[in-house]
Scaffold this motif. Structure first.
Motif: not given
Length: 320
Positions: A145-163, A185-189
């Protein structure tokens, strides 16, 4: 029926015999009939949100917004009234256990996507945390699967700080190898909304990044064409993930993470319609609407237009 000519049930909306509302063509799925056409799936989860969020209510307000708009596109001279359009309902969330709620989304979607391969799913979040189980289930059923992500953020934060929050879904997808970075593909960062380390993380994984500066300086349709070309010989299906905070705060005030300098709705609708035309695009999700802070359901109405433009593209693509 009443014997009084002008007496009708309370809250009955105005009915124009020559106009079909989008909500009028939606049927409730019985869980038995073979699905064809398009189906709405609700994932009302917002407990993992980093900031306060009432996104749990969004599937309901988006459905309500579909009562406002007609099925006819004057721009394309296309009517969606003949679509097989089903509402599959909402996944029942655990009251306190976030991981269990995400597991329920994954198990439910995995089964539906596998057993009902011939319908077009439109997922209504919920916050962005639903993206991990949703796309994981989609990939299990569809293959690569490929993903086209429209988002202001990358959404790849670490999982240690908040799960597993609404800031971590794409990190989880990459690290579980549910998708490959070169197929994201991330669009609109957006400026001043991310950190350098997370941009570097995306680049190290081969993710394609288009900032809002790219969107402003280039035609968005050109970016969409590049994105499709990048993946068309690489994946079995493409999933479109729309975080509504990609839109400028003036046009989407009901997002938990509103901000200036975002995308305008007209450009987004055009891009979504184009993606709908592509046969490889086989799923759409809409996340991050908080109706409790919205104004006159403006943001949910944008989401309803996204759905209609997506289907307009699908119908246009099938006609061609």
């Amino acid at each position: 029926m009443s014997n009084y000519k002008y007496l009708q049930p309370a809250n009955t909306p105005f009915n124009d015999r020559f106009t079909t509302k989008a909500a009028d063509i939606i049927e409730t799925w019985d869980g038995i009939e073979t699905l064809k056409g398009v189906g709405l799936l609700g994932a009302p989860l917002s407990k993992p949100s980093i900031s306060h969020s009432g996104a749990v209510f969004a599937p309901g307000t988006i459905r309500k917004a579909l009562q406002v708009f007609s099925t006819y596109s004057i721009e394309a001279d296309i009517d969606l009234a003949d679509w097989n359009f089903y509402d599959l309902g909402d996944v029942k969330m655990h009251v306190t256990n976030i991981t269990e709620s995400q597991t329920r989304i994954y198990k439910t979607f995995s089964r539906i996507f596998s057993e009902e391969p011939n319908f077009l799913p439109i997922v209504l979040g919920g916050d962005n945390s639903i993206t991990f189980p949703s796309i994981q289930a989609f990939a299990k059923a569809k293959g690569k699967v490929g993903v086209i992500q429209f988002d202001a953020h990358h959404d790849v934060r670490n999982l240690e700080d908040g799960g597993p929050t609404n800031g971590t879904p794409f990190r989880s997808l990459l690290e579980t190898k549910s998708i490959e970075g070169k197929h994201l593909v991330q669009v609109g960062i957006r400026d001043f909304s991310n950190s350098k380390i997370y941009r570097e993380y995306c680049e190290e994984h081969g993710v394609s990044i288009y900032t809002m500066k790219d969107v402003r300086q280039r035609a968005l349709l050109e970016i969409m064409e590049e994105s499709i070309d990048l993946m068309k010989n690489e994946v079995d299906a493409i999933y479109v993930s729309l975080d509504m905070d990609v839109i400028d705060q003036s046009q989407a005030p009901g997002c938990p993470a509103i901000g200036p300098g975002g995308m305008d709705t007209s450009s987004l609708f055009e891009a979504i319609a184009f993606l709908g035309e592509q046969s490889l695009v086989k799923g759409l999700e809409i996340v991050e609407i908080d109706p409790t802070v919205d104004f006159r359901d403006m943001t949910s109405r944008v989401a309803a237009h996204v759905i209609l433009n997506f289907l307009k593209g699908k119908q246009k693509g099938s006609i061609r």
